[in-house]
Write an enzyme that holds these catalytic residues in place. Structure first.
Site, PDB file in Angstrom:
ATOM      1  N   VAL A 130       0.822  -1.146   0.002  1.00 55.45           N
ATOM      2  CA  VAL A 130       0.041  -0.012   0.039  1.00 55.45           C
ATOM      3  C   VAL A 130       0.919   1.295   0.260  1.00 55.45           C
ATOM      4  CG1 VAL A 130      -1.760   1.528   1.193  1.00 55.45           C
ATOM      5  CG2 VAL A 130      -1.708  -1.248   1.312  1.00 55.45           C
ATOM      6  N   GLY A 185       5.034   5.537 -18.791  1.00 46.79           N
ATOM      7  CA  GLY A 185       5.041   4.503 -17.963  1.00 46.79           C
ATOM      8  C   GLY A 185       4.295   4.447 -16.742  1.00 46.79           C
ATOM      9  N   LYS A 203      -6.062  -1.750  -2.205  1.00 45.82           N
ATOM     10  CA  LYS A 203      -5.086  -1.071  -1.088  1.00 45.82           C
ATOM     11  C   LYS A 203      -6.069  -0.500  -0.101  1.00 45.82           C
ATOM     12  CE  LYS A 203      -1.822   0.373  -4.693  1.00 45.82           C
ATOM     13  NZ  LYS A 203      -1.354   1.432  -5.294  1.00 45.82           N
TER      14      LYS A 203
END
Length: 433
Positions: A130, A185, A203
């Site tokens: 996370v 990216g 998360k």
């Protein structure tokens, strides 16, 4: 003191970063751990030019690392939820501690993995799962352990935050910024996990489990992405003194626990509203400490490696002290302690509404009447002048707090008005105060 021996599985971006940082900062890391930490084996199909393995043995079969009797700690950095799950369970069965950065694995299979780890007397650590390099897991487990966590809200996906920042700062459309994010990216060729909130939901489930002591329940998260956010909504938000962020929100209320990921308008003066680009931040409200904000790089080779290695150090300290440690999540097991998970239609929040209305007297009165019948009041209003004698104008409202299903019912009635054209755009509003 006997050195702690580590095996790394996966030599991609995070795997190579972890190897490099462990090697480069070996002296400092060993001093903080109080014991020597040595990488003795790497499981990867091929070497990565981003790191020099030196004399460390590499094997193509990652399960050789899990079964190597010399390995004390297996670091899982291959990703996914199938092979990774088998690898982690095999390592646990072999009596090894596990460190992972795999949020999907923990969110979807963590309950089983932690149960197996408890039976085997080993630790499974997941700080890097996370918010990358932000030590939010340790903050919840340790730094805030005296608090009853009331709620938390996080920008926990850098891709979505980058897109919304570019839309706000440069007036660009979602699709345009997404293409740039892919070129840089920041986003995958298939960006669904990032822009539709699945990554953030993984998360959030982990954070909520730690914050509220509940089992991991990925299927209970309401998830809405940012692909429908229009540049005009970003502009109107600013005009009203707000910013749009893609938040994961977990809240403990008298009615139950909310788990939701969606675009959210928050006051521009809040610190978290000013977290831009690919950066992450998590805001946690504890009953004793009040609001605390954790900010930093949410991804990248070395920021994530920082979190991975912090877990390795914790495990090494435990090994050096002769203890196996404990499972990192504390669940309520008794049936009468199982919390009620609040469905989205029962969640209460304020709303931003944007609609296209005919430019004639009485339109606002009709809309306000429908909202009033649902016990929803109008808190703020923007009504633009018609452009070049256009018969329609945008009408923007901020509402009082309302139950979701009541607001949605009111929207249906508003959309049915002859003077309203098209769908009513709605974005949830949170004060985070």
């Amino acid at each position: 003191m006997k050195p702690v021996k580590v095996g790394i599985c996966g030599l991609g971006t995070v795997g190579s970063g972890t190897f490099n940082v462990l090697t480069r900062n070996k002296r400092e890391i060993n001093a903080r751990a109080g014991v020597e930490i040595n990488i003795i084996q790497v499981g990867a199909r091929r070497e990565n030019p981003a790191c020099d393995l030196g004399g460390v043995a590499r094997v193509a079969d990652i399960f050789e690392v899990a079964r190597n009797p010399e390995v004390d700690v297996l670091v899982e950095l291959i990703g996914g939820t199938t092979v990774a799950k088998d690898l982690v369970l095999e390592a646990i069965a072999q009596g090894k501690h596990v460190v992972t950065a795999n949020k999907a694995l923990i969110a979807e299979h963590g309950n089983e993995i932690f149960a197996r780890a408890k039976e085997a007397g080993v630790q499974v650590m997941f700080e890097a799962a996370v918010a990358g390099g932000i030590p939010i897991i340790k903050a919840l487990r340790e730094g805030l352990s005296a608090n009853k966590v009331e709620w938390l809200a996080g920008i926990i996906n850098g891709t979505g935050n980058f897109i919304l920042t570019e839309m706000r700062d440069k007036g660009r459309a979602f699709e345009d910024v997404l293409k740039e994010a892919q070129a840089l990216g920041y986003a995958e060729a298939d960006p669904t996990f990032d822009v539709e909130g699945i990554d953030a939901a993984h998360k959030l489930v982990i954070l909520a489990s730690l914050a509220f002591g509940i089992p991991l329940q990925f299927d209970k998260v309401f998830t809405e992405g940012i692909s429908n956010i229009a540049p005009e909504d970003v502009d109107y938000a600013q005009e009203l003194g707000y910013r749009i962020k893609h938040l994961g929100i977990a809240r403990q209320t008298a009615a139950g626990i909310e788990l939701r990921v969606h675009p959210t308008m928050i006051p521009a003066k809040r610190l978290i509203a000013n977290v831009d680009g690919v950066m992450n931040a998590v805001l946690v409200k504890g009953d004793a400490v009040g609001p605390t904000l954790y900010y930093g790089a949410g991804a990248g080779a070395e920021p994530t490696a920082s979190a991975v290695i912090a877990d390795v150090v914790d495990v090494a300290r435990s090994c050096a002290q002769g203890g196996a440690g404990v499972a990192p999540l504390a669940f309520h097991n008794a049936a009468d302690q199982t919390p009620n998970m609040l469905p989205m239609e029962q969640v209460e929040t304020a709303y931003y509404l944007r609609m296209v209305a005919e430019d004639r007297p009485g339109v606002l009165a009709q809309v306000s009447t429908i909202l009033a019948e649902a016990n929803i009041s109008v808190e703020a209003l923007i009504q633009k002048e018609p452009q070049q004698d256009a018969p329609q104008v945008p009408l923007i409202l901020l509402t009082s707090r309302a139950i979701e299903h009541q607001l949605m019912s009111a929207i249906e009635k508003i959309e049915a008005l002859p003077v309203i054209h098209g769908d009513v755009v709605h974005i949830r509003v949170e004060s985070l105060g």
